[in-house]
Enzyme design. Sequence first.
Site, PDB file in Angstrom:
ATOM      1  N   ILE A  14       0.837  -1.208   0.000  1.00 18.12           N
ATOM      2  CA  ILE A  14       0.000   0.000   0.000  1.00 18.12           C
ATOM      3  C   ILE A  14       0.868   1.253   0.000  1.00 18.12           C
ATOM      4  O   ILE A  14       0.526   2.259  -0.631  1.00 18.12           O
ATOM      5  CB  ILE A  14      -0.978   0.001   1.200  1.00 18.12           C
ATOM      6  N   SER A  36      11.870   1.357   7.553  1.00 17.24           N
ATOM      7  CA  SER A  36      11.452  -0.010   7.226  1.00 17.24           C
ATOM      8  C   SER A  36      12.612  -0.954   7.496  1.00 17.24           C
ATOM      9  O   SER A  36      13.747  -0.671   7.121  1.00 17.24           O
ATOM     10  CB  SER A  36      11.027  -0.109   5.759  1.00 17.24           C
ATOM     11  N   ARG A  37      12.337  -2.084   8.111  1.00 13.13           N
ATOM     12  CA  ARG A  37      13.393  -3.058   8.397  1.00 13.13           C
ATOM     13  C   ARG A  37      13.815  -3.821   7.151  1.00 13.13           C
ATOM     14  O   ARG A  37      14.944  -4.289   7.063  1.00 13.13           O
ATOM     15  CB  ARG A  37      12.915  -4.059   9.462  1.00 13.13           C
ATOM     16  N   LYS A  90      -5.647   2.988   7.534  1.00 10.73           N
ATOM     17  CA  LYS A  90      -6.807   2.306   8.113  1.00 10.73           C
ATOM     18  C   LYS A  90      -6.471   0.853   8.410  1.00 10.73           C
ATOM     19  O   LYS A  90      -5.645   0.260   7.693  1.00 10.73           O
ATOM     20  CB  LYS A  90      -8.020   2.434   7.195  1.00 10.73           C
ATOM     21  N   ASP A 168     -10.638  -6.407   7.506  1.00 10.44           N
ATOM     22  CA  ASP A 168      -9.620  -5.533   6.913  1.00 10.44           C
ATOM     23  C   ASP A 168     -10.162  -4.885   5.638  1.00 10.44           C
ATOM     24  O   ASP A 168     -10.087  -3.658   5.497  1.00 10.44           O
ATOM     25  CB  ASP A 168      -8.335  -6.307   6.642  1.00 10.44           C
TER      26      ASP A 168
END
Length: 307
Positions: A14, A36-37, A90, A168
């Site tokens: 996303i 971000s890992r 969201k 979701d």
Amino acid sequence: MMAVRIGLVGLGKIARDQHVPVLNASPDFTLTAIASRNAALEGTAHFATLEAMLEGQPDLEAVALCQPPQVRFEAAKAALRAGKHVFLEKPPGATLSEVKLLADIARAAGVTLFASWHSRYAPGVEPARVWLAGRRLRGVTIHWKEDVRHWHPGQDWIWEPGGMGVFDPGINALSIATHILPPFFLRDAVLEVPSNRAAPIAATLDAVTEEGVPVRAEFDWRQTGPQSWTILIETEDGPVRLEKGGAELYIGDVAQPLPPEAEYRGLYDRFAALIAAGESDVDVAPLRQVADAYLSGRRVSVDPFEA
């Protein structure tokens, strides 16, 4: 207002499909850093964690959080207490209580908190709301059915507590319904939960408005072939139908002219306006509908599901 320097936390599908291109094209924001890992974005400062990003980019003004909802509270709390405006993907959190606490923290810190609901910015949604205003409703039917293997391949977090399962995507339908319909409340719900999972793969909700208008929603993650994202509203003046998640609007059987899809551009325009006005927007109505379904719905065990 000068462009707001924003960092993005989480660089999954996303974020890559929606957040990054919209931010790169926005006159209101400058994408300054990524946390971000497991992924990085060429040409943008990269950090493994939000904490490292906040320390390494002290002039950052805002943060957009795109991680799973189960871990979003701690990240949002840290960003708000660091004086950053926060955009929540969201759903805004795993529970209503944590979102309420985040709103309190944002207020105390004097920064903006935005609980985003992207489906409300589909091109047909606002015209539908305007057309429905003042009209008498007779009934509402929602079909939100899709293939979880296509949209969430290998994502185990959605089946864990707080991951919401079929809600979701279903919460997208509820975000539209709570925006365009009179207030409604749950009367009955059935949640179909795979025997090897903690979250439902399908759900049926039966709600009603204060005036007694029935609102029925059917969510299912097992649908293959064409996907269904439809809201049909029967009124005394005829039907209104939103198709393709709100990308298409029909009044009667007549397709209405609509602008191109620009959901995330609408979200970031709203976020910029809130920052400029020193305000927050933390609407939890869609999440409350999901919480009510979990609270009073009947759970039915169904066949195991393997991704």
